[in-house]
Enzyme design. Structure first.
Site, PDB file in Angstrom:
ATOM      1  N   SER A   1      -2.060   4.795  -0.730  1.00  0.00           N
ATOM      2  CA  SER A   1      -0.876   3.946  -0.603  1.00  0.00           C
ATOM      3  C   SER A   1      -0.244   4.243   0.749  1.00  0.00           C
ATOM      4  O   SER A   1      -0.466   5.321   1.322  1.00  0.00           O
ATOM      5  CB  SER A   1       0.126   4.297  -1.714  1.00  0.00           C
ATOM      6  OG  SER A   1       1.412   3.769  -1.426  1.00  0.00           O
TER       7      SER A   1
ATOM      8  N   TYR B   1       4.895   9.809  -7.738  1.00  0.00           N
ATOM      9  CA  TYR B   1       3.904   8.865  -7.182  1.00  0.00           C
ATOM     10  C   TYR B   1       3.555   9.240  -5.730  1.00  0.00           C
ATOM     11  O   TYR B   1       2.374   9.342  -5.366  1.00  0.00           O
ATOM     12  CB  TYR B   1       4.477   7.451  -7.257  1.00  0.00           C
ATOM     13  CG  TYR B   1       3.542   6.362  -6.769  1.00  0.00           C
ATOM     14  CD1 TYR B   1       2.592   5.796  -7.615  1.00  0.00           C
ATOM     15  CD2 TYR B   1       3.617   5.887  -5.461  1.00  0.00           C
ATOM     16  CE1 TYR B   1       1.744   4.794  -7.165  1.00  0.00           C
ATOM     17  CE2 TYR B   1       2.771   4.888  -5.008  1.00  0.00           C
ATOM     18  CZ  TYR B   1       1.845   4.343  -5.865  1.00  0.00           C
ATOM     19  OH  TYR B   1       0.999   3.346  -5.413  1.00  0.00           O
TER      20      TYR B   1
HETATM   21  C1  BGC Z   1       3.502   0.904  -4.742  1.00  0.00           C
HETATM   22  C2  BGC Z   1       4.278  -0.384  -4.820  1.00  0.00           C
HETATM   23  C3  BGC Z   1       5.086  -0.585  -3.544  1.00  0.00           C
HETATM   24  C4  BGC Z   1       4.239  -0.382  -2.306  1.00  0.00           C
HETATM   25  C5  BGC Z   1       5.066  -0.417  -1.020  1.00  0.00           C
HETATM   26  C6  BGC Z   1       2.682   0.899  -3.481  1.00  0.00           C
HETATM   27  O1  BGC Z   1       1.873   2.043  -3.402  1.00  0.00           O
HETATM   28  O2  BGC Z   1       2.682   1.038  -5.900  1.00  0.00           O
HETATM   29  O3  BGC Z   1       5.145  -0.360  -5.945  1.00  0.00           O
HETATM   30  O4  BGC Z   1       5.608  -1.905  -3.533  1.00  0.00           O
HETATM   31  O5  BGC Z   1       3.560   0.853  -2.379  1.00  0.00           O
HETATM   32  O6  BGC Z   1       6.219   0.376  -1.099  1.00  0.00           O
END
Ligand code: BGC
Length: 268
Positions: free
Chosen positions: A153, A166
């Protein structure tokens, strides 16, 4: 018709019944790969993805497994190898969010995210690498003996208040990916990460479902549109194919520019 860059290869995509996983599974199938569509709890959605892949002329099978459970992952890989003979491509995609203010975050919220997002990638990568090593190279199919794509991410780089579990899981995936690339590079196993920004999927529905939310999201995205699972699918095909044969140990950001920190366009 799209070029069949992955013809004859077998791919396993975790969390492929919706969102980014679905987009990746479809793109790999369209590129000629046979695809295992892993899901945890929604067989109907997984079967719908299977049918779409079959329409491209590739094979596809849905397999249920909880990626955080060792036995479940091992039995999924056994079934995969039984059905397809081997596996060439793993897309470690399954992931979730359990958002909370840090001082209110329960151990269960922390643990679930680490279990699925991080331990799940460990368990699946380990089984894939065991199979790559057992099988060895098949140069007529691919220059690499195996390819692993980790779904990370932008939050492996951008800190994220209110989502510490996360962001921690994604930061850790960066080191998992790079250390694996280091450990198995000489065996011709390529390991890379995709780092999506905001992609329009169920995980971040609140960020795009009202015009106000979408407007506010756009202040973070120079390219001024939300991403689609197909954007990620195209990158996954590239990373799985010999077009990227000299790429390993790398995080590729695909985020409409989110990581150029738009807030600094006028500040600083
Ligand atoms: C998350 C999303 C978020 C995006 C940008 C992703 O890894 O799961 O919820 O919108 O990152 O912030």
């Amino acid at each position: 018709m799209a070029e069949k860059k992955l013809a004859g290869q077998s791919a396993l995509v975790t969390g492929a019944s919706s969102g980014i996983g679905e987009g990746v599974a479809l793109a790999l199938g369209e590129a000629g790969a046979n695809v295992i569509v892993n899901y945890n709890s929604n067989p109907d959605s997984a079967n719908a993805v299977v049918e779409k892949i079959k329409a491209f002329g590739s094979k596809a099978i849905a397999i249920q497994a909880d990626v955080s459970k060792e036995e479940s992952v091992q039995s999924m890989f056994k079934q995969t190898i039984k059905e397809f003979g081997t596996i060439d491509i793993l897309v470690n995609n399954a992931g979730l969010q359990k958002d909370a203010k840090f001082d209110e975050m329960t151990l269960a919220q922390w643990q679930t995210v680490i279990d699925i997002n991080l331990t799940g990638q460990f368990l699946c990568a380990r089984e894939a690498i065991r199979e790559f090593l057992r099988r060895g190279p098949v140069p007529e199919r691919s220059l690499a003996t195996g390819k692993i794509i980790c779904m990370s991410s932008v939050h492996e780089l951008i800190p994220w208040a209110g989502h510490v579990n996360y962001a921690s899981s994604k930061g850790a995936i960066k080191m998992l990916m790079q250390s694996l690339a280091q450990e198995y590079g000489d065996r011709k196993i390529r390991v890379n990460s995709i780092c999506p920004g905001a992609i329009q999927t169920p995980i971040n529905r609140a960020a795009w479902e009202t015009p106000q939310a979408l407007n506010s999201l756009m202040t973070l995205i120079p390219y001024n549109r939300i991403g689609q699972p197909s954007d990620i699918g195209r990158l996954a095909v590239f990373l799985a194919s010999d077009d990227s044969d000299y790429i390993t140990g790398t995080s590729i950001f695909i985020d409409g520019g989110m990581t150029v920190f738009e807030g600094f366009a006028t500040g600083g």
